[in-house]
Design an enzyme around this catalytic site. Sequence first.
Site, PDB file in Angstrom:
ATOM      1  N   PHE A   1      -1.686   3.324  -7.348  1.00 36.97           N
ATOM      2  CA  PHE A   1      -2.938   2.554  -7.370  1.00 36.97           C
ATOM      3  C   PHE A   1      -4.149   3.434  -7.029  1.00 36.97           C
ATOM      4  CE2 PHE A   1      -5.338  -0.217  -4.131  1.00 36.97           C
ATOM      5  CZ  PHE A   1      -6.293  -0.625  -5.050  1.00 36.97           C
TER       6      PHE A   1
ATOM      7  N   TYR B   1       6.245   3.541   9.967  1.00 33.56           N
ATOM      8  CA  TYR B   1       5.284   4.053   8.986  1.00 33.56           C
ATOM      9  C   TYR B   1       4.132   4.770   9.696  1.00 33.56           C
ATOM     10  CZ  TYR B   1       1.411   3.543   5.542  1.00 33.56           C
ATOM     11  OH  TYR B   1       0.336   3.744   4.702  1.00 33.56           O
TER      12      TYR B   1
ATOM     13  N   ILE C   1      -2.756  -9.002  -0.687  1.00 34.53           N
ATOM     14  CA  ILE C   1      -3.547  -9.715  -1.701  1.00 34.53           C
ATOM     15  C   ILE C   1      -2.790  -9.736  -3.028  1.00 34.53           C
ATOM     16  CG2 ILE C   1      -5.717  -9.662  -3.018  1.00 34.53           C
ATOM     17  CD1 ILE C   1      -7.121  -8.590  -0.549  1.00 34.53           C
TER      18      ILE C   1
HETATM   19  N1  LIG Z   1      -3.377   0.569  -0.327  1.00 36.06           N
HETATM   20  C1  LIG Z   1      -3.643   0.509   0.965  1.00 36.06           C
HETATM   21  O1  LIG Z   1      -4.033  -0.531   1.459  1.00 36.06           O
HETATM   22  C2  LIG Z   1      -3.520   1.716   1.858  1.00 36.06           C
HETATM   23  C3  LIG Z   1      -4.025   1.636   3.150  1.00 36.06           C
HETATM   24  C4  LIG Z   1      -3.902   2.757   3.979  1.00 36.06           C
HETATM   25  C5  LIG Z   1      -3.312   3.891   3.520  1.00 36.06           C
HETATM   26  N2  LIG Z   1      -2.819   3.937   2.241  1.00 36.06           N
HETATM   27  C6  LIG Z   1      -2.199   5.182   1.786  1.00 36.06           C
HETATM   28  O2  LIG Z   1      -2.827   5.568   0.575  1.00 36.06           O
HETATM   29  C7  LIG Z   1      -1.891   6.209  -0.287  1.00 36.06           C
HETATM   30  C8  LIG Z   1      -1.864   5.559  -1.651  1.00 36.06           C
HETATM   31  O3  LIG Z   1      -1.460   4.208  -1.515  1.00 36.06           O
HETATM   32  P1  LIG Z   1      -1.408   3.205  -2.747  1.00 36.06           P
HETATM   33  O4  LIG Z   1      -1.814   1.878  -2.232  1.00 36.06           O
HETATM   34  O5  LIG Z   1      -2.112   3.775  -3.907  1.00 36.06           O
HETATM   35  O6  LIG Z   1       0.165   3.135  -3.000  1.00 36.06           O
HETATM   36  P2  LIG Z   1       0.980   3.323  -4.357  1.00 36.06           P
HETATM   37  O7  LIG Z   1       2.391   2.960  -4.039  1.00 36.06           O
HETATM   38  O8  LIG Z   1       0.314   2.608  -5.467  1.00 36.06           O
HETATM   39  O9  LIG Z   1       0.902   4.896  -4.605  1.00 36.06           O
HETATM   40  C9  LIG Z   1       1.786   5.791  -4.016  1.00 36.06           C
HETATM   41  C10 LIG Z   1       2.476   6.553  -5.117  1.00 36.06           C
HETATM   42  O10 LIG Z   1       3.359   7.511  -4.533  1.00 36.06           O
HETATM   43  C11 LIG Z   1       4.484   7.629  -5.379  1.00 36.06           C
HETATM   44  N3  LIG Z   1       5.580   8.218  -4.604  1.00 36.06           N
HETATM   45  C12 LIG Z   1       6.291   7.645  -3.585  1.00 36.06           C
HETATM   46  N4  LIG Z   1       7.229   8.497  -3.130  1.00 36.06           N
HETATM   47  C13 LIG Z   1       7.096   9.635  -3.858  1.00 36.06           C
HETATM   48  C14 LIG Z   1       7.784  10.871  -3.879  1.00 36.06           C
HETATM   49  N5  LIG Z   1       8.808  11.092  -3.038  1.00 36.06           N
HETATM   50  N6  LIG Z   1       7.388  11.820  -4.750  1.00 36.06           N
HETATM   51  C15 LIG Z   1       6.375  11.584  -5.620  1.00 36.06           C
HETATM   52  N7  LIG Z   1       5.704  10.436  -5.669  1.00 36.06           N
HETATM   53  C16 LIG Z   1       6.055   9.462  -4.801  1.00 36.06           C
HETATM   54  C17 LIG Z   1       4.750   6.227  -5.868  1.00 36.06           C
HETATM   55  O11 LIG Z   1       5.472   6.205  -7.075  1.00 36.06           O
HETATM   56  C18 LIG Z   1       3.339   5.670  -6.033  1.00 36.06           C
HETATM   57  O12 LIG Z   1       2.890   5.803  -7.360  1.00 36.06           O
HETATM   58  C19 LIG Z   1      -0.564   6.184   0.467  1.00 36.06           C
HETATM   59  O13 LIG Z   1      -0.410   7.397   1.138  1.00 36.06           O
HETATM   60  C20 LIG Z   1      -0.722   5.055   1.457  1.00 36.06           C
HETATM   61  O14 LIG Z   1       0.096   5.246   2.595  1.00 36.06           O
HETATM   62  C21 LIG Z   1      -2.903   2.873   1.413  1.00 36.06           C
END
Ligand SMILES: NC(=O)c1ccc[n+]([C@@H]2O[C@H](COP(=O)([O-])OP(=O)(O)OC[C@H]3O[C@@H](n4cnc5c(N)ncnc54)[C@H](O)[C@@H]3O)[C@@H](O)[C@H]2O)c1
Length: 345
Positions: free
Chosen positions: A16, A145, A190
Amino acid sequence: MTPSKYKILITGAAGFMGSHLVDDLLDMGHEVYGVDDLSGGYMDNVNPKSYFTVLDLRDREKTEEYIKKVKPEIVFHLAADATEGRSQFTPINCTQRNYMAYLNLLVPCVSTGFKKMILTSSMSVYGSQNPPFEERMERCPDDVYGVSKAAMEKTTEILSEVHGFKYVIIRPHNVYGPRQNMADPYRNVIAIFINCLLNNKNFYIYGDGNQKRAFSYIDDFTPYIIRAAFIKEAEGEIFNIGPTKEYSINELVRVVLKSFFPNGNIPKNLKPKFLPIRPKEVINAWCTVSKAERSLGYKTTIGLEEGVKKMIEWARKKGAQKFMYLDDLEIKNDKTPLTWKKKLI
Ligand SMILES: NC(=O)c1ccc[n+]([C@@H]2O[C@H](COP(=O)([O-])OP(=O)(O)OC[C@H]3O[C@@H](n4cnc5c(N)ncnc54)[C@H](O)[C@@H]3O)[C@@H](O)[C@H]2O)c1
């Protein structure tokens, strides 16, 4: 570091937040590389103008090989297992996909002499301290986490001090918007609510719904992680990014239902149901953003009502998604939330 043209790697590029970042960095004229193992992201999110490789960062050898071949100058690390609530039931998966995968990436980056790491961390590192969270508060995560994110942050600081690369740590909160994974029953509140409604199912609230969070629309996130990467003042710093206005989950429910059913006729079968709070769920979590306002020019431009409306528009076009459960949790017992154990949504 000025925003001229760099060779940039984004991990989690099919996810995302990563995919939005890829788009914006390409628009700025950078040479953009992306990796993702597609465990939580989609090929549909991948910008064809980027150089994309399917890579599982848990594979140390392949990751090292890839980094030595591409030699990125700047790395935005977003790949993760971001299922915070589930991490108490899949602690091994969480640690391997977050802390271990990050080391597999960071070590060869250091060896090839990269310039800068932009690490996407999380508000979970603040644990259950009293909000609003400020960057200078100590790391005291309350879930697995959060422990993995805190370890990633601290390791970055240590290795940067020893080996001399630059870094910025970003702590976003509850980011939502188009391209978010709606099929994941373990995270993204959401997206889960909207996908349940699209599936004509009611959704569940853990606890009494009075727990408070702040929510960031994706367009109020991407510009600031990019700005943080290119200004000198941000080097070695930690930034919260997200709005300061907090909402209870019950208020969020009202906003989602109002946007989904603008005429106010909410079918009886879609009224949300309550379940016991999940183990280790932090009750109140939002932060101050004054540091990002000062240094990055952060401004919230899209409020929750408007953002949810936009997300619903996108979600309706995408259509209802089937929720995808893990084959098995690492720990399954009487503490396991019912929605997961009984696959209620
Ligand atoms: N969305 C939120 O609300 C939020 C809030 C705080 C922090 N974050 C952090 O932001 C970052 C992005 O989050 P997001 O919401 O886009 O999540 P997301 O799941 O859409 O994106 C993470 C991506 O990482 C990939 N992935 C997972 N394990 C992997 C691996 N071993 N090797 C390669 N790719 C791998 C997944 O396929 C996924 O596409 C993450 O680090 C998350 O912890 C997100």
